[in-house]
Design a protein around this motif. Structure first.
Motif, PDB file in Angstrom:
ATOM      1  N   THR A 182       0.825  -1.211   0.000  1.00 13.04           N
ATOM      2  CA  THR A 182       0.000   0.000   0.000  1.00 13.04           C
ATOM      3  C   THR A 182       0.854   1.254   0.000  1.00 13.04           C
ATOM      4  OG1 THR A 182      -1.666  -1.197   1.307  1.00 13.04           O
ATOM      5  CG2 THR A 182      -1.862   1.193   1.235  1.00 13.04           C
ATOM      6  N   ILE A 183       0.393   2.270  -0.736  1.00 16.06           N
ATOM      7  CA  ILE A 183       0.970   3.612  -0.662  1.00 16.06           C
ATOM      8  C   ILE A 183       0.097   4.421   0.290  1.00 16.06           C
ATOM      9  CG2 ILE A 183       1.629   5.685  -1.941  1.00 16.06           C
ATOM     10  CD1 ILE A 183       1.757   3.960  -4.466  1.00 16.06           C
ATOM     11  N   LEU A 184       0.681   4.970   1.334  1.00 20.09           N
ATOM     12  CA  LEU A 184      -0.048   5.770   2.308  1.00 20.09           C
ATOM     13  C   LEU A 184       0.016   7.245   1.919  1.00 20.09           C
ATOM     14  CD1 LEU A 184       1.217   4.163   5.655  1.00 20.09           C
ATOM     15  CD2 LEU A 184      -0.591   3.363   4.117  1.00 20.09           C
ATOM     16  N   PHE A 185      -1.122   7.915   1.986  1.00 21.90           N
ATOM     17  CA  PHE A 185      -1.201   9.344   1.664  1.00 21.90           C
ATOM     18  C   PHE A 185      -1.686  10.091   2.899  1.00 21.90           C
ATOM     19  CE2 PHE A 185      -1.443   7.168  -2.332  1.00 21.90           C
ATOM     20  CZ  PHE A 185      -0.735   7.974  -3.219  1.00 21.90           C
ATOM     21  N   ALA A 186      -0.934  11.093   3.319  1.00 18.71           N
ATOM     22  CA  ALA A 186      -1.268  11.853   4.521  1.00 18.71           C
ATOM     23  C   ALA A 186      -1.333  13.336   4.190  1.00 18.71           C
ATOM     24  CB  ALA A 186      -0.237  11.591   5.620  1.00 18.71           C
ATOM     25  N   ILE A 202      -6.028  12.527  -5.776  1.00 19.58           N
ATOM     26  CA  ILE A 202      -4.602  12.217  -5.950  1.00 19.58           C
ATOM     27  C   ILE A 202      -4.290  10.769  -5.572  1.00 19.58           C
ATOM     28  CG2 ILE A 202      -2.270  12.812  -5.173  1.00 19.58           C
ATOM     29  CD1 ILE A 202      -3.360  15.702  -4.759  1.00 19.58           C
ATOM     30  N   PRO A 203      -4.721  10.259  -4.407  1.00 18.38           N
ATOM     31  CA  PRO A 203      -4.404   8.862  -4.070  1.00 18.38           C
ATOM     32  C   PRO A 203      -4.966   7.864  -5.083  1.00 18.38           C
ATOM     33  CG  PRO A 203      -5.090  10.054  -2.113  1.00 18.38           C
ATOM     34  CD  PRO A 203      -5.385  10.946  -3.283  1.00 18.38           C
ATOM     35  N   ALA A 207      -2.667   5.400  -7.322  1.00 13.82           N
ATOM     36  CA  ALA A 207      -2.905   3.959  -7.201  1.00 13.82           C
ATOM     37  C   ALA A 207      -3.146   3.330  -8.567  1.00 13.82           C
ATOM     38  CB  ALA A 207      -4.104   3.706  -6.285  1.00 13.82           C
ATOM     39  N   ALA A 208      -3.932   4.006  -9.409  1.00 12.13           N
ATOM     40  CA  ALA A 208      -4.204   3.468 -10.741  1.00 12.13           C
ATOM     41  C   ALA A 208      -2.947   3.475 -11.602  1.00 12.13           C
ATOM     42  CB  ALA A 208      -5.307   4.290 -11.411  1.00 12.13           C
ATOM     43  N   SER A 214      -3.959   2.249  -2.528  1.00 13.00           N
ATOM     44  CA  SER A 214      -3.679   3.473  -1.792  1.00 13.00           C
ATOM     45  C   SER A 214      -4.504   3.501  -0.512  1.00 13.00           C
ATOM     46  CB  SER A 214      -4.030   4.702  -2.643  1.00 13.00           C
ATOM     47  OG  SER A 214      -5.432   4.782  -2.858  1.00 13.00           O
ATOM     48  N   ALA A 215      -3.968   4.166   0.497  1.00 13.63           N
ATOM     49  CA  ALA A 215      -4.698   4.405   1.746  1.00 13.63           C
ATOM     50  C   ALA A 215      -4.702   5.904   1.979  1.00 13.63           C
ATOM     51  CB  ALA A 215      -4.034   3.684   2.913  1.00 13.63           C
TER      52      ALA A 215
END
Length: 399
Positions: A182-186, A202-203, A207-208, A214-215
């Motif tokens: 997973t890619i984490l987005f904060a 954006i997430p 992810a695509a 994505s999270a």
């Protein structure tokens, strides 16, 4: 009325001198408050362009000049005539006390009304505003989980779906799976995707593009310390975080000064919200002056928080990346903040230049074109075999 008491003659002179002195002090202050002074004491604001800020500061400066002139040439003689009409020192003292009492009562009533009308932190949304948020003792506020909120933004119906952890997702049937890579987005509302369908956020775009889950941990209105606190709270749940992407904007650093919400204090120690006067908060909202020492402390605090976010990612074996959305040209104060916070700490970041037209209609958030540009820059950077501090792939608008 009888003749004025000769005892009040010195009082009249002192009152007129004080009034004129205050007006003169305002003139001196306006003369000293040039643009470099404003840049040292007023942080950039993401919601206003540099031209708008400079115009507002110029108007404020000339307003102070006019008030100073009014005190010298209008109020001063009025004060003198008023004291000249007073028959005795006792009457003068009584009049002054009545004025002080009236002002005290007015301020007290105003404070009570403001507390009733605005019982929340400055960046906390009203309870009925979609997507709904709820109070959180540790973070301040979070999205209400396991629900879909709907709002009309720029004439479009936008659905905001949140899983059981309050992460924005495509729909309730597809919650984030913490066991998958997973890619984490904060971050805050820009990263969360304000005014955009899930697929245009954006997430979702990253992810695509990278074929990776994505999270979206972002929450509307968050400051940098809240972003770090939520990242620390959620990141340990993920078995295979491959990257952590944190949104940062010099134009949002002013939020890091807020004390009306839970926050990280010196040494990144959690501190509860501090109750403050609503009148003081209102004055600071319209006149957001800060001492150079306060701004220096905030810069050091924000630098430490972003560094902690990067170190958290690296400790989990994930790539860390900070992304800066930049509408139009970077102003001198924004550049100073970027360099002092990111460059001085050698943090990995990209600054994505966006066309000022790439905003949601009648709003300041990036539209679908802006989000696509930011996502494209993130994909390009994460696709590199290694990261290096300060690399800035530029994504520009047309022309």
């Amino acid at each position: 009325r009888g003749a004025a008491s000769p005892v009040l003659a010195p009082a009249r002179l002192i009152a007129e001198l004080l009034t004129a002195g205050l007006g003169g002090a305002l003139w001196v202050g306006a003369a000293c408050a040039n643009q470099p002074w404003f840049d040292r004491h007023f942080l950039p604001i993401f919601f206003l362009t540099r031209d708008q800020l400079v115009l507002g500061q110029t108007v404020a400066r000339w307003t102070v000049v006019l008030i100073g002139g009014g005190l010298i040439f209008v109020v001063r003689p009025v004060v003198g005539r008023a004291l000249n009409a007073v028959a005795s020192p006792l009457n003068a003292a009584g009049g002054a006390l009545r004025i002080i009492l009236a002002m005290t009562l007015a301020l007290g009533a105003s404070e009570m009304l403001l507390r009733l009308a605005y019982p929340r932190a400055r960046e906390e949304a009203p309870p009925e505003q979609e997507p709904l948020r709820r109070r959180d003792a540790h973070l301040g506020w979070v999205f209400v989980p396991s629900r879909v909120g709907r709002a009309i933004v720029a004439g479009r119906a936008i659905a905001y779906a949140f899983d059981a952890r309050g992460n924005r997702v495509a729909d309730l049937d597809h919650p984030v799976d913490p066991t998958r890579p997973t890619i984490l987005f904060a971050g805050e509302s820009i990263m969360c995707g304000f005014g955009l369908p899930w697929a245009q956020s954006i997430p979702a775009l990253v992810a695509a593009g990278m074929r990776r889950q994505s999270a979206n941990l972002a929450v509307f209105g968050y400051a940098d310390d809240q972003t770090l606190m939520r990242l620390r709270q959620e990141a340990p749940r993920f078995t295979h975080p491959t990257a952590v992407v944190i949104l940062f904007s010099p134009g949002l650093v002013f939020r890091d000064l807020d004390t009306d919400r839970p926050r990280l204090g010196p040494g990144q120690i959690w501190s509860p919200a501090v109750s403050s006067w609503r009148l003081e908060n209102l004055a600071r909202f319209y006149i957001p002056y800060h001492s150079e020492a306060a701004i220096d402390r905030t810069i050091a605090k924000t630098r430490a928080e972003l560094t902690a976010g990067v170190m958290l990612a690296k400790a989990r074996g994930a790539t860390a990346l900070i992304v800066i959305p930049q509408f139009g040209s970077e102003s001198p104060p924004e550049k100073v903040l970027r360099k002092r916070i990111l460059d001085d700490a050698r943090l990995p970041y990209i600054k994505v230049n966006l066309d000022p037209a790439w905003r949601i209609a009648h709003d300041v958030h990036p539209d679908a074109r802006g989000a696509q540009a930011i996502a494209g820059a993130i994909i390009a950077r994460l696709s590199l075999s290694r990261t290096a501090p300060g690399i800035e792939p530029q994504t520009n608008g047309p022309g």
